[in-house]
Structure formats: C-alpha cells, structure tokens
Design a protein around this motif. Structure first.
Motif, PDB file in Angstrom:
ATOM      1  N   ILE A 178       0.715  -1.078  -0.469  1.00  0.00           N
ATOM      2  CA  ILE A 178       0.296   0.105   0.474  1.00  0.00           C
ATOM      3  C   ILE A 178       0.799   1.326   0.199  1.00  0.00           C
ATOM      4  O   ILE A 178       0.221   2.104  -1.133  1.00  0.00           O
ATOM      5  CB  ILE A 178      -0.900   0.447   1.422  1.00  0.00           C
ATOM      6  N   LEU A 180       2.780   2.277  -3.125  1.00  0.00           N
ATOM      7  CA  LEU A 180       1.491   2.697  -4.411  1.00  0.00           C
ATOM      8  C   LEU A 180       1.140   4.543  -4.151  1.00  0.00           C
ATOM      9  O   LEU A 180       1.565   4.408  -4.965  1.00  0.00           O
ATOM     10  CB  LEU A 180       0.224   1.870  -4.681  1.00  0.00           C
ATOM     11  N   LEU A 211      -7.171   6.712 -12.907  1.00  0.00           N
ATOM     12  CA  LEU A 211      -7.058   6.142 -11.665  1.00  0.00           C
ATOM     13  C   LEU A 211      -7.951   5.269 -11.221  1.00  0.00           C
ATOM     14  O   LEU A 211      -8.377   4.446 -10.370  1.00  0.00           O
ATOM     15  CB  LEU A 211      -5.879   5.977 -10.546  1.00  0.00           C
ATOM     16  N   GLY A 253     -10.147   2.063 -11.424  1.00  0.00           N
ATOM     17  CA  GLY A 253      -9.915   1.563 -10.385  1.00  0.00           C
ATOM     18  C   GLY A 253     -11.246   0.698  -9.975  1.00  0.00           C
ATOM     19  O   GLY A 253     -11.389  -0.557  -9.654  1.00  0.00           O
ATOM     20  N   ILE A 301      -4.060  -6.961  -2.705  1.00  0.00           N
ATOM     21  CA  ILE A 301      -3.522  -6.451  -3.725  1.00  0.00           C
ATOM     22  C   ILE A 301      -4.482  -5.205  -4.223  1.00  0.00           C
ATOM     23  O   ILE A 301      -4.824  -4.219  -4.145  1.00  0.00           O
ATOM     24  CB  ILE A 301      -3.390  -7.164  -5.405  1.00  0.00           C
ATOM     25  N   LEU A 302      -5.740  -5.948  -4.340  1.00  0.00           N
ATOM     26  CA  LEU A 302      -7.221  -5.215  -4.078  1.00  0.00           C
ATOM     27  C   LEU A 302      -7.121  -4.551  -3.548  1.00  0.00           C
ATOM     28  O   LEU A 302      -7.771  -2.582  -4.071  1.00  0.00           O
ATOM     29  CB  LEU A 302      -8.346  -5.938  -5.067  1.00  0.00           C
ATOM     30  N   ALA A 311      -5.257  -2.902  -1.715  1.00  0.00           N
ATOM     31  CA  ALA A 311      -3.853  -2.264  -2.058  1.00  0.00           C
ATOM     32  C   ALA A 311      -3.678  -0.713  -3.055  1.00  0.00           C
ATOM     33  O   ALA A 311      -4.484   0.237  -2.959  1.00  0.00           O
ATOM     34  CB  ALA A 311      -3.076  -2.149  -2.161  1.00  0.00           C
ATOM     35  N   VAL A 312      -4.888  -1.426  -4.460  1.00  0.00           N
ATOM     36  CA  VAL A 312      -5.174  -0.247  -4.589  1.00  0.00           C
ATOM     37  C   VAL A 312      -6.545   0.606  -5.129  1.00  0.00           C
ATOM     38  O   VAL A 312      -6.250   1.826  -5.461  1.00  0.00           O
ATOM     39  CB  VAL A 312      -5.944  -1.614  -6.695  1.00  0.00           C
ATOM     40  N   ILE A 313      -6.997  -0.119  -4.327  1.00  0.00           N
ATOM     41  CA  ILE A 313      -8.264   0.814  -4.172  1.00  0.00           C
ATOM     42  C   ILE A 313      -7.949   1.994  -2.841  1.00  0.00           C
ATOM     43  O   ILE A 313      -8.342   3.062  -2.596  1.00  0.00           O
ATOM     44  CB  ILE A 313      -9.245  -0.100  -3.505  1.00  0.00           C
ATOM     45  N   ALA A 370      -4.917   3.259  -2.473  1.00  0.00           N
ATOM     46  CA  ALA A 370      -4.161   3.904  -3.093  1.00  0.00           C
ATOM     47  C   ALA A 370      -5.006   5.205  -3.824  1.00  0.00           C
ATOM     48  O   ALA A 370      -4.488   6.323  -4.541  1.00  0.00           O
ATOM     49  CB  ALA A 370      -3.487   3.781  -3.798  1.00  0.00           C
ATOM     50  N   VAL A 371      -6.290   4.652  -4.637  1.00  0.00           N
ATOM     51  CA  VAL A 371      -6.374   5.297  -5.335  1.00  0.00           C
ATOM     52  C   VAL A 371      -7.951   6.572  -4.486  1.00  0.00           C
ATOM     53  O   VAL A 371      -7.639   7.656  -4.866  1.00  0.00           O
ATOM     54  CB  VAL A 371      -8.203   4.691  -6.072  1.00  0.00           C
TER      55      VAL A 371
END
Lengths: 541, 124
Positions: free
Chosen positions: A20, A23, A203, A207, A350-351, A353-355, A357-358
């Motif tokens: 996280i 990112l 992004l 996302g 991973i998901l 972390a992506v959300i 970061a978004v």
C-alpha cells in the motif's frame, strides 16, 4: 473495533502495508514530478490561475471529474448504499443532475465573461470592492468547509487503510496531505493541479471499473441477482431496495431529504473550485465540451458505485461494515478485499491496496483543487481588487496567491487535525448548501437579470451565506444528537440537517428584494457588455 | 456608479493577448440590435424551459421517493423495482438533455454568436 473482518483487514493491511505504501509513494512521486514540470511553465497570472487556458475539452472534463469525485462521493456513496441500500443511491442522482445547471446556464457564460475567479463575473456590473469582498468571502467559506471535511476524512481513512491507530499517526497523515497539497498548488498552480486531477480521475475510473467488473462477474452479470443477494444479506429484505431506510423514518427526515436534494442539484454550479475549471479551456465551446465529458465520466462512475455499494452489501456482513466505520466509508475497500479472495489472499490484499491508493489520490486531487480556488479568490478578488484597488502587478498577485496557499494549507492542517474525531461528513453537504444559497442566485441574476444591483448581489451572497451557516450551527449536525459534531453539547433548534430548503429560496428572494429596493440604477452599459460577452465570447481570452 | 477599476482588461499585463475590446456604446448597440435579440431568444427559449423541466422531473423523483414508497417499491421484473428504474431514468434524461442542449448550441447558437463576435472584433 475488533470484529473478524476488521481484524482481517487490519492483518491484511499490516502484512501488505509495504505494498500500500509503495502505491501511495508511486502516486506521490509521479504527481510531484508533474508538479515540478508544470511549475516550470507557470509564469503569468493566467498560467497560475487558469493553467494557461490551453487544456482541451476532454482534458478539462477529466480534470473536472477528478476535482468533483471526492472521497465523499467515492467511498461515501458506496458506503451509504452498502448500509442503507436505495437511499444511498439518491445522493449520486443529485450530484449528477446538478451538472445540467452548470451546462445550460453557467459554464459558457462564465468562461466568456470572467478571467480567473467567480468574483470576476459577480462583480462585473457592480461596485468592485464590496462585491469582490463578498464573493471572496463566500468562496473561501465554501472551500474551507469542503476542505475541512476532506482533511479530517483523509486522517481517518488513510490511517484505517494503513492500519494506523495512534492519534499521532492520524495527525501525521493530515499534515502529510496538507503539505503535499501546498506543494502541488504553490509550485504547479492550475496546470499542476489539473494534471494531478486528470491522473486521479483515470486511476479512480480504472480502479472502480476493475472492482465493478469483478463483482458483476461473481453475480453472472445479472443485476437482479446482485440486488437480491444484497437485499437478503443486508437482513432488510425488499425494503433495502426501496426508498426510506435512511430518510423515511419521520416527517422531519423526509423534509431533510428534500432539503438535501435541492442543495445538491443547485449547489454544484456554485462551487468555486468547479467554476474556476471553466477558465482553463480556450473557448466557451470547449467549456461546453468539458462539461459534457464530465457528465459522461461522472455518470458512468456513479453507475459503478451502485454496483460497488450493493456488491458490498451482498458480500459483507452488515455488522462488519458498521464495525469498521460507522458511516460505511470503508465498505468499498472491504468489498475489494473480499472480491479479491478474502483477507488472507494475495488477490484481496492487492485489490485493497489498489483501492486504498485510489482513495488517497482522490483526496489529494480534491484538496488541491479546493486550495487553489480559495487562494485564487483571496489573491485576485480580495488582495488585488479590494486591498490594492486593482493596482497590484501580475507578479504581486501571483505571489499573494502562493502565500495564501501556504496559509490556507496550514490552517486546514490545523483544523483537520483538531476535527479528526468529529463527525465532519455533514460539512460537504453544507458546502453545497452555501454554494446554492449564496453563489448560484448571484451568478444567475448577474448573468440574466438586467435590473440586478450591487445591493442585490450583497444581499443574496451574505443572506444566503449567513442563513445557511447559522441554520447549520443550530442544527443537529453540530449539537444535540449522538451523530453530532459535538455530541455532548445541545443547542440546536433548527430541525433539519441541511439548511437548503430555507436558505436557497432566501438567497434568491434577497437578491431580488435587494435589487428592487435599492436606489442605485443598474449600470446599463456594463450589463450590455456582460450580456453580449457572455453569449458571444467577444473579447474573451 | 463604476467609479472603481473596471474588471477584465484591467492592468493589461496578461500575457495571452486578447483581441481589442469594443466600446461600451458598441456593446449597447449590439445588445439592442435584432441579431443579438435573436441569439438571446434562441438561447433562453431553449435553456430556461429545459432547466425548469429537468428540475421539476428531479423534484418529482425526490418527492416520489419520499412520499410514495409503495409505488416506488413495486417490482417490475426480478428484483428491479420502479424506484430503481426511475433513478436510472434520471441518469438517462441527464445524458439526453446534455446531448440535446449541445446539439442545439452547435446548430443554432454557435453560428449566430460567431457572426456577432467576428463583426465586433473586426470593428473594434
């Protein structure tokens, strides 16, 4: 705060915290690079305030979307749907329909007749100093309320996503967000801010699209099946898919919803940080195009939040959503974790972390836009035109704007840190209500009513502003209820949480009354200039 | 009235050069002329009623959500009820109105505005 899912999310965040943070770091590094690059090209006032007016309609549409889709609309709406079902979805409709007011009545005339701020248009026909002071005050109040909500929200949210629980950690997050926003705006000006917002919009859409796709995949692309699962899993059955769970309880809560609905639909076209975006394109036609793109992007995004929200309701236990965050603000990240394979899976981590970061990118882009709007208005309306009476040089003006940015940044870090444990989500709705009560009436009268006068403008701005703020001060948002900002105090007498139902008609009424009661003759020549310019673009640059 | 500094082309230091600005008398003349009157009517007669219409339609939707729960909860197919369809209808009409306005502007407003602007900036 120690339920299985939260613990699981906590574990996931602790285990995968490096991911996280990496990112977050990547976004920060990339946006700082953009900022430095944009800063090198920012020389004139038009560069600082309006990004050189060289963005295309599509670019500006993306940036508008990035400016508008705050963490409140991304996490807030998904969370409200996850908790209250259909009633959460009502928000997004108001937020979207509102863009038609901007498209049909405001964007093009504003682009044609103003240069840098909302005050340019409001003061055009009027006595400069009083109206610029009023416009600047209203701009700064609206933006600071909005900013405060974002900053406090950032502290809570980012610490939750990173698994930080200490007070010091939350304050550090707020300070970091504030610091970054000061850097973006002072160095990059409007050009840097615009690029940050465009990157964020891409992004956010990417996302959200990913999570939406995965949720729909799980429910075989059958929306009815998804809704059914959400209704069953929420424990509320068919009522979950009908209006009323959040606002339907009493006659007062229904009126409150009406009030909110009106504020949302009329507020957008009076939000200063949105209005100044129309100056970043070369022509009114490009401004129209940017609103069209924004409507498409924002509309598509809100459609996806429906899936996200109902998906969260279908996949997660209601009690787990509430335990993680009472307002449901973490429903979307939790749904991402779940759809990726659950707390112990790499996919889930991973998901998540992506959300996360978004969400972080979202907060940064929005606070940068808000800071720019308030410091522009301070420098251009109040410093250059009121204090220096129009005699400041361009250099002095831009320097004032940069200092104002630093000052506003520091103030909002302090307020955001102090307010981190208060329930400040209501401040966003308040910002919309003030924008609809003070700014929109004055903009519309200025552009379309030839008998509008300085007194009318002052009455509508101050009348709308003061009535909205006072009504909120004495509403359950601030005191008297367990959900209030100050839970222990009780001095409320205005029953509605949103003042719009009273303050918006009042703002319109006062603008009209102030004009017909004033002895001043409207300036015929100035109105001719404003009207002809606003519809044809003569002399616009 | 306008004793203080007039707004836009103020200190003349903005680097993006605008075209020379016509005089106030020219603006009044154009504003009172038939060509501009036509442009104003074409714009207002389209934008104003349409604004009232979409606000009314939105308010109707809000009021139905508030006070007609039974009707809104009527299932149409599967778990899709009237409330959801009307809500998505708001999305649809928003897209539709944006498209209608833009088409109107491109066909009816832009050419007229362009003609007036070219003439005024040429004269000035």
């Amino acid at each position: 705060m120690s339920t299985p899912v939260l613990l699981a999310a906590g574990n996931a965040t602790t285990e995968h915290r490096p991911l996280i943070i990496a990112l977050f770091g990547a976004f920060v590094v990339a946006t700082l690079a953009i900022t430095v690059w944009a800063g090198r090209q920012t020389k004139s006032a038009a560069d600082f305030y309006a990004g050189g007016r060289q963005f295309t309609g599509f670019q500006n549409g993306l940036a508008i979307s990035g400016d508008y889709m705050s963490a409140a609309s991304f996490l807030g709406i998904a969370g409200a749907i996850a908790l209250f079902g259909y009633d959460g979805f009502l928000y997004s409709i108001g937020f979207l329909v509102a863009w038609l007011v901007a498209l049909l009545l405001v964007a093009e005339p504003l682009r044609n007749s103003g240069r840098f701020t909302m005050g340019d248009v409001l003061a055009y026909r009027m006595r400069q100093r009083p109206v610029r002071t009023a416009a600047g005050t209203s701009t700064i109040v609206v933006s600071i309320f909005y900013l405060l909500a974002q900053m406090a929200g950032a502290g809570v949210l980012v610490s939750l996503l990173l698994g930080i629980t200490s007070d010091g950690g939350k304050v550090a997050i707020v300070a970091l967000v504030g610091l970054l926003m000061i850097v973006y705006v002072t160095i990059g000006g409007m050009k840097g801010t615009t690029w940050v917002q465009m990157v964020k919009a891409v992004l956010l859409i990417a996302g959200t699209l990913l999570i939406t796709f995965l949720i729909l995949l799980k429910f075989h692309f059958n929306v009815s099946e998804l809704l059914g699962a959400a209704a069953t899993n929420s424990g509320k059955g068919a009522a979950f898919l009908e209006p009323g769970l959040k606002y339907g309880a009493t006659a007062t809560s229904k009126l409150d919803f009406l009030s909110l609905g009106i504020a949302l639909v009329l507020g957008t076209a009076g939000l200063p940080h949105i209005l100044i975006r129309f100056y970043t394109v070369p022509t009114a036609k490009a401004a129209r195009k940017s609103v069209n793109w924004a409507i498409g992007i924002i509309g598509a995004f809100y459609l996806m939040t429906i899936v996200l929200g109902f998906g969260a309701a279908a996949l997660l236990k209601n009690s787990d959503i509430v335990a993680s965050n009472k307002a449901g603000n973490t429903a979307a990240p939790l749904a991402a974790l779940e759809i990726g394979g659950g707390a112990d899976s790499t996919g889930g981590a991973i998901l998540l972390a992506v959300i996360s970061a978004v969400a972080f990118a979202t907060i940064l882009a929005v606070v940068a836009g808000l800071t720019l709007a308030s410091s522009s208005s301070f420098a251009h309306d109040i410093y250059a035109n009121v204090i220096r009476r129009g005699k400041a040089t361009e250099k002095e003006e831009v320097r004032a704007a940069r200092w104002a940015t630093v000052l506003i940044g520091i103030v909002s870090i302090a307020l955001g840190a102090l307010a981190r444990d208060l329930n400040v989500a209501g401040l966003v709705a308040l910002a919309f209500a003030v924008a609809a009560s003070a700014n929109l009436p004055t903009i519309l009268y200025s552009l379309f009513w030839k008998r509008f006068t300085t007194q009318g403008a002052l009455w509508s701005i101050y009348g709308g502003l003061i009535s909205a703020v006072v009504l909120v001060l004495f509403s359950p948002v601030v005191s008297g209820k367990p959900t209030s900002m100050f839970k222990t105090a009780d001095f409320y007498w205005f029953p509605l949480e949103n003042p719009g139902l009273v303050s918006i008609p009042l703002g319109f009424l006062l603008g009209w009354l102030g004009s017909i009661l004033s002895k001043e003759e409207p300036d015929k020549g100035k109105y001719a200039e404003l009207e002809v310019k606003s519809l044809t673009g003569v002399g616009a640059h | 009235m306008a004793t203080e500094a007039p707004p836009p082309p103020r200190n003349g230091t903005e680097t993006d050069h605008g075209p020379a600005s016509p005089t106030t008398e020219q603006f009044i003349e154009v504003q009172e002329g038939a060509e501009f009157g036509e442009l104003r009517r074409t714009y207002r007669s389209f934008a104003f009623p349409l604004t009232l219409a979409f606000i009314a339609w939105y308010l109707l939707y809000v009021l139905l959500s508030n006070y007609a729960g039974g009707f809104m909860g009527t299932k149409v197919f599967g778990n899709i009820n009237v409330a959801l369809i009307l809500g998505l209808g708001q999305f649809l009409t928003t897209f539709l109105i944006a498209w209608l306005y833009s088409r109107h502007a491109a066909r009816r407003l832009d050419p007229r505005a362009e003609a007036i602007r070219t003439r005024m900036e040429g004269d000035a």
